[in-house]
Motif scaffolding. Structure first.
Motif, PDB file in Angstrom:
ATOM      1  N   THR A 246     -36.601 -31.950  34.039  1.00  0.00           N
ATOM      2  CA  THR A 246     -37.298 -30.743  33.633  1.00  0.00           C
ATOM      3  C   THR A 246     -37.006 -29.678  34.688  1.00  0.00           C
ATOM      4  O   THR A 246     -36.217 -29.904  35.601  1.00  0.00           O
ATOM      5  N   ARG A 247     -37.621 -28.523  34.537  1.00  0.00           N
ATOM      6  CA  ARG A 247     -37.305 -27.453  35.483  1.00  0.00           C
ATOM      7  C   ARG A 247     -37.786 -27.787  36.888  1.00  0.00           C
ATOM      8  O   ARG A 247     -38.775 -28.506  37.039  1.00  0.00           O
ATOM      9  N   PRO A 248     -37.094 -27.291  37.905  1.00  0.00           N
ATOM     10  CA  PRO A 248     -35.895 -26.441  37.825  1.00  0.00           C
ATOM     11  C   PRO A 248     -34.645 -27.271  37.538  1.00  0.00           C
ATOM     12  O   PRO A 248     -34.495 -28.386  38.035  1.00  0.00           O
ATOM     13  N   LEU A 249     -33.757 -26.717  36.710  1.00  0.00           N
ATOM     14  CA  LEU A 249     -32.509 -27.395  36.363  1.00  0.00           C
ATOM     15  C   LEU A 249     -31.364 -26.842  37.200  1.00  0.00           C
ATOM     16  O   LEU A 249     -31.318 -25.648  37.476  1.00  0.00           O
ATOM     17  N   THR A 250     -30.443 -27.721  37.575  1.00  0.00           N
ATOM     18  CA  THR A 250     -29.272 -27.301  38.355  1.00  0.00           C
ATOM     19  C   THR A 250     -28.009 -27.669  37.615  1.00  0.00           C
ATOM     20  O   THR A 250     -27.986 -28.624  36.832  1.00  0.00           O
ATOM     21  N   GLN A 251     -26.947 -26.940  37.877  1.00  0.00           N
ATOM     22  CA  GLN A 251     -25.700 -27.100  37.131  1.00  0.00           C
ATOM     23  C   GLN A 251     -25.089 -28.486  37.326  1.00  0.00           C
ATOM     24  O   GLN A 251     -24.407 -28.995  36.435  1.00  0.00           O
ATOM     25  N   ASP A 252     -25.332 -29.096  38.484  1.00  0.00           N
ATOM     26  CA  ASP A 252     -24.704 -30.389  38.737  1.00  0.00           C
ATOM     27  C   ASP A 252     -25.268 -31.508  37.869  1.00  0.00           C
ATOM     28  O   ASP A 252     -24.756 -32.625  37.876  1.00  0.00           O
ATOM     29  N   LEU A 253     -26.320 -31.212  37.098  1.00  0.00           N
ATOM     30  CA  LEU A 253     -26.838 -32.205  36.159  1.00  0.00           C
ATOM     31  C   LEU A 253     -25.907 -32.393  34.970  1.00  0.00           C
ATOM     32  O   LEU A 253     -25.975 -33.400  34.273  1.00  0.00           O
ATOM     33  N   LEU A 254     -25.043 -31.413  34.707  1.00  0.00           N
ATOM     34  CA  LEU A 254     -24.125 -31.459  33.569  1.00  0.00           C
ATOM     35  C   LEU A 254     -22.808 -32.096  33.993  1.00  0.00           C
ATOM     36  O   LEU A 254     -22.141 -31.609  34.906  1.00  0.00           O
ATOM     37  N   GLN A 255     -22.436 -33.187  33.321  1.00  0.00           N
ATOM     38  CA  GLN A 255     -21.178 -33.871  33.599  1.00  0.00           C
ATOM     39  C   GLN A 255     -20.204 -33.597  32.461  1.00  0.00           C
ATOM     40  O   GLN A 255     -20.587 -33.645  31.281  1.00  0.00           O
ATOM     41  N   GLU A 256     -18.956 -33.338  32.779  1.00  0.00           N
ATOM     42  CA  GLU A 256     -17.988 -32.939  31.753  1.00  0.00           C
ATOM     43  C   GLU A 256     -17.670 -34.051  30.762  1.00  0.00           C
ATOM     44  O   GLU A 256     -17.095 -33.801  29.711  1.00  0.00           O
ATOM     45  N   ALA A 257     -18.067 -35.281  31.079  1.00  0.00           N
ATOM     46  CA  ALA A 257     -17.833 -36.389  30.148  1.00  0.00           C
ATOM     47  C   ALA A 257     -19.010 -36.605  29.209  1.00  0.00           C
ATOM     48  O   ALA A 257     -18.993 -37.553  28.417  1.00  0.00           O
ATOM     49  N   GLY A 258     -20.024 -35.757  29.271  1.00  0.00           N
ATOM     50  CA  GLY A 258     -21.217 -35.972  28.463  1.00  0.00           C
ATOM     51  C   GLY A 258     -21.572 -34.806  27.572  1.00  0.00           C
ATOM     52  O   GLY A 258     -21.003 -33.716  27.664  1.00  0.00           O
ATOM     53  N   CYS A 259     -22.551 -35.056  26.681  1.00  0.00           N
ATOM     54  CA  CYS A 259     -23.139 -34.022  25.838  1.00  0.00           C
ATOM     55  C   CYS A 259     -24.623 -33.940  26.183  1.00  0.00           C
ATOM     56  O   CYS A 259     -25.272 -34.964  26.438  1.00  0.00           O
ATOM     57  N   TYR A 260     -25.159 -32.724  26.177  1.00  0.00           N
ATOM     58  CA  TYR A 260     -26.537 -32.522  26.601  1.00  0.00           C
ATOM     59  C   TYR A 260     -27.264 -31.604  25.619  1.00  0.00           C
ATOM     60  O   TYR A 260     -26.664 -30.723  25.006  1.00  0.00           O
ATOM     61  N   LEU A 261     -28.572 -31.848  25.507  1.00  0.00           N
ATOM     62  CA  LEU A 261     -29.453 -30.993  24.728  1.00  0.00           C
ATOM     63  C   LEU A 261     -30.460 -30.362  25.669  1.00  0.00           C
ATOM     64  O   LEU A 261     -31.112 -31.066  26.450  1.00  0.00           O
TER      65      LEU A 261
END
Length: 761
Positions: A246-261
């Motif tokens: 949950t917040r705060p969210l940081t960009q490093d949580l997103l991995q290029e091998a995954g999909c996120y909602l």
């Protein structure tokens, strides 16, 4: 798709769909930036219009590449990004394609409409009924009478709202009246008696006071700030959605091998696709973002902790995803509460159509009524389906429990157990079942004398739906005094034990559906199998009553069943209504499409080959090419039915062909295109001004005035849908290589193909 001139931008007709592409213009913005592709769906848009919009934007997004961001916009719920393109505001208008085409014309004074103007930064104007009942004290209304435009400002409207509304009024005058209409402002009423008299002449004398201000339905910042990030990933053959942060969210949580909602408090849902994520994850990410309920005629997401907790005053969409033969399959249930409104039901069906388009028509749809849920629907919630009386709150949360509430638990296993709220009084109890009595302090689990062990085990499972309450088990006959006080005192209730259920000997039945003269005709197929399902058929499978299970009606739609597909659900209801055994109209109706059959359907067949239709050739494929003459005859017959070409001779225009009026053209604004020409060459279907030149009427405009021209650049009086007609006969022959008579005798799709190729579309 029809391009719109700039003066029509910002006008959206409720029966239409629109595609808006925004490309950054500055060089700095394009470096590493993205284009935004929006498709907008009007609240009255047909399924065909929605399907066309979805198909178009999908192809367009593929052509534009990964840097294009796709936005889905619904009327009244557009994003701020969308609104920012249209200054000074967005206008919602009644009507469809024909009305949209007329909007292109300027200096039209034959107008009488009332616009409801709302908003501060992003202004919207909605066409409403010409009545004082449409007014309220907090908003602004524009009475447009063609040559006179009267803006009425509500006494509670702010200065900024009044100013922005006036900017919109001026814009409408300049774009639609060429700047020639007179504008008046009523603010306040006692200072504009003349304008008020004009309004009363149109709207009638006002009686009573106006309605109070309408509260804004826009999401609060608190709601927008409540963000949650979910990861969509594969685990074996399953797709799992896991909350990441949950917040705060940081960009490093997103991995290029995954999909996120990213769920922004139910206000907006973003789907982020990593460039190295699997195709299955990309396709499933959007579907896993939706389990919804219908509120204010729109889909609203239900938080996972409230899944399985439905309210009788709402409608719900439940999307079930599973794997079959290595592919994702989808089953969408449309659940309707007993206390839901007609508007909710319409919105439920519209949202289901939209989801079906998003999944390329691969959804199996099940129509379910409260209390008549089929076994698979119950199994989805593992016996924890609880139905509350009343309406759901924000994010699908159940109504708060302040007073005593009583719930009836029925079932022995996960696929036949449901719990429904009943009136909280002693007469609602039965000795053969189990009940929950919930107060603000304690939860009583009441076991009737006639219930057995399997019922008790399932009831303990259901009890987990009510966390936070002290739980106390109560046996019938040993209730504490507080138990009866919460129910308003003792009262008689049924005390007989449940009789053993008889297993039905009725077998499922399969029928072929057809309609003759508007009447439903069913032809039964006895000892049926999969081979009895043909791609041209619509089949009805009645599972009848099976022991303690609720009977279901399946409608199987062959891929080539044609226009009758739209009638399938209505046919299912007609079958139940006319059944000699007086079947319940609440019986679930499941719509199944060829090639997307769920196990709940195929299980009724002795054998089922999932590759039957993928490995076998159709009849047309097997005989294709061997009956060329027959194919040519069929094509000619179709063309004759589409258009009749007959010669009409006159003294001054011998031999000039006349195209008779025909119906059914998809290119016609009113689903009818009249091409009848009088002997004098005048087209009766068009309103010509006195300055309309004879060269246009006689079809002799120069080619450079017609070829590759935008709509707004065409000469006045030219029908944009058939601009090629206005060429002279010699120019037409030179450009198209055939005469007008030969061209208009061709199939419509062939005409359109040539017109596109040559710059006349």
């Amino acid at each position: 798709m029809l391009p719109l001139p700039e003066r029509a931008h910002g006008n959206f007709f409720e029966e239409c769909c629109y595609v808006v592409l925004h490309v950054p213009q500055s060089p700095k913005a394009t470096q590493g930036g993205s284009s935004d592709l929006h498709y907008w769906v009007g609240k009255e848009a047909s399924a065909e219009a929605r399907e066309a919009a979805v198909s178009f934007v999908q192809h367009l997004q593929e052509d534009l590449g990964d840097q294009t961001v796709l936005h889905q916009e619904s009327q009244g719920h557009e994003s701020d990004c969308f609104h920012s393109y249209f200054h000074p505001g967005v206008i919602y208008r009644k009507g469809g394609r024909a009305s949209a085409l007329k909007l292109v014309e300027t200096n039209m004074y034959n107008v009488q409409r009332l616009l409801h103007i709302r908003g501060r930064k992003h202004v919207t104007a909605t066409e409403v009924a010409l009545s004082w009942n449409s007014f309220n004290k907090g908003d602004i209304f524009l009475l447009d009478l063609g040559k006179v435009m009267i803006q009425w400002n509500g006494p509670k409207a702010s200065i900024s709202e009044k100013a922005r509304a006036l900017s919109l009024t001026f814009s409408l005058r300049d774009r639609e009246r060429g700047g020639r209409a007179q504008i008046g402002v009523v603010d306040p009423e006692n200072e504009a008696p003349n304008l008020l008299r004009i309004m009363e002449a149109v709207l009638g004398r006002r009686s009573g006071s106006l309605c109070a201000s309408v509260p804004s339905s826009r999401a609060s910042q608190l709601q927008k700030g409540n963000v949650r990030l979910y990861h969509v990933c594969e685990k074996g053959t399953d797709l799992v959605v896991q909350e990441v942060a949950t917040r705060p969210l940081t960009q490093d949580l997103l991995q290029e091998a995954g999909c996120y909602l990213l769920d922004q408090g139910g206000f907006k849902i973003y789907m982020w696709q990593g460039r190295k994520s699997s195709p299955l994850e990309k396709k499933a990410a959007l579907s896993r973002a939706v389990v919804w309920y219908i509120q204010d005629l729109q889909r609203q997401p239900v938080e996972p902790k409230h899944h399985g907790q439905l309210c009788s005053g709402n409608c719900y969409l439940v999307l079930y995803t599973y794997q079959k033969l290595g592919h994702a399959r989808f089953l969408l249930y449309l659940w309707q509460g007993h206390q839901s409104t007609v508007e909710d039901t319409k919105a439920l069906n519209c949202n289901a159509e939209e989801l079906d388009l998003m999944h390329q028509g691969a959804l199996v749809q099940g129509h379910v009524t409260m209390g008549r849920e089929p076994p698979h629907f119950l199994a989805i919630f593992q016996g924890r389906l609880v139905i509350f009386q009343g309406n759901a709150g924000n994010k699908g949360e159940r109504p708060p429990i302040s007073d005593a509430r009583l719930f009836h638990v029925q079932g022995t296993v996960s696929h036949n157990t449901r719990t429904m709220e009943v009136p909280a009084r002693a007469s609602s109890l039965t000795s053969s079942d189990i009940f929950f009595l919930i107060t603000s302090h304690i939860c009583y689990l009441w076991f009737g004398k006639g219930c057995h062990g399997d019922q008790r085990e399932m009831a303990r499972t259901v009890a987990t739906v009510f966390p936070g309450n002290n739980k106390e088990t109560v046996l019938e006959g040993q209730e504490p005094l507080h138990f009866w006080e919460a129910l308003g005192g003792r009262a008689p209730y049924p005390s007989n034990k449940r009789l053993p259920e008889e297993v039905s000997s009725i077998q499922p039945r399969l029928f072929e559906c057809s309609s003759h003269s508007g009447c439903l005709v069913l032809t039964e197929v006895v000892f049926f199998g999969q081979e009895d399902l043909d791609k041209y058929d619509i089949m009805l499978l009645d599972t009848c009553q099976e022991a303690s299970f609720v009977a279901q009606i399946f409608l199987w739609l062959g891929e080539a069943a044609g226009e009758w597909k739209k009638e399938a659900v209505a046919w299912g209801r007609e079958y139940l209504r006319t059944h000699p055994a007086e079947r319940s109209l609440a019986t679930p109706i499941i719509v199944v499409k060829q090639g997307h059959e769920p196990a709940t359907f195929t299980g009724w067949f002795v054998t089922w080959d999932p590759y039957k239709w993928t490995n076998s050739q159709s009849y047309e494929e097997m005989v294709g090419g061997s009956l060329e003459l027959g194919s040519a005859i069929s094509e000619m017959t179709a063309e004759i039915h589409n258009v009749q070409l007959t010669p009409r001779l006159s003294d001054d225009k011998a031999g000039r062909p006349t195209l008779l009026a025909f119906r059914g053209s998809q290119d016609s604004p009113e689903n009818e295109l009249e091409l009848s020409l009088r002997v004098d060459g005048e087209n009766p279907s068009m309103n010509h001004s006195s300055s309309f030149s004879s060269s246009i009427a006689n079809g002799s405009l120069p080619r450079e005035r017609l070829m590759h021209q935008a709509l707004e650049d065409l000469p006045q009086g030219v029908d944009p849908a058939r601009r090629e007609f206005y060429l002279s006969d010699s120019d037409f022959q030179d450009i198209f290589g055939k005469s007008k008579e030969e061209f208009y005798s061709m199939a419509k799709w062939k005409q359109q193909r040539e017109k596109k190729k040559l710059g006349f579309f």
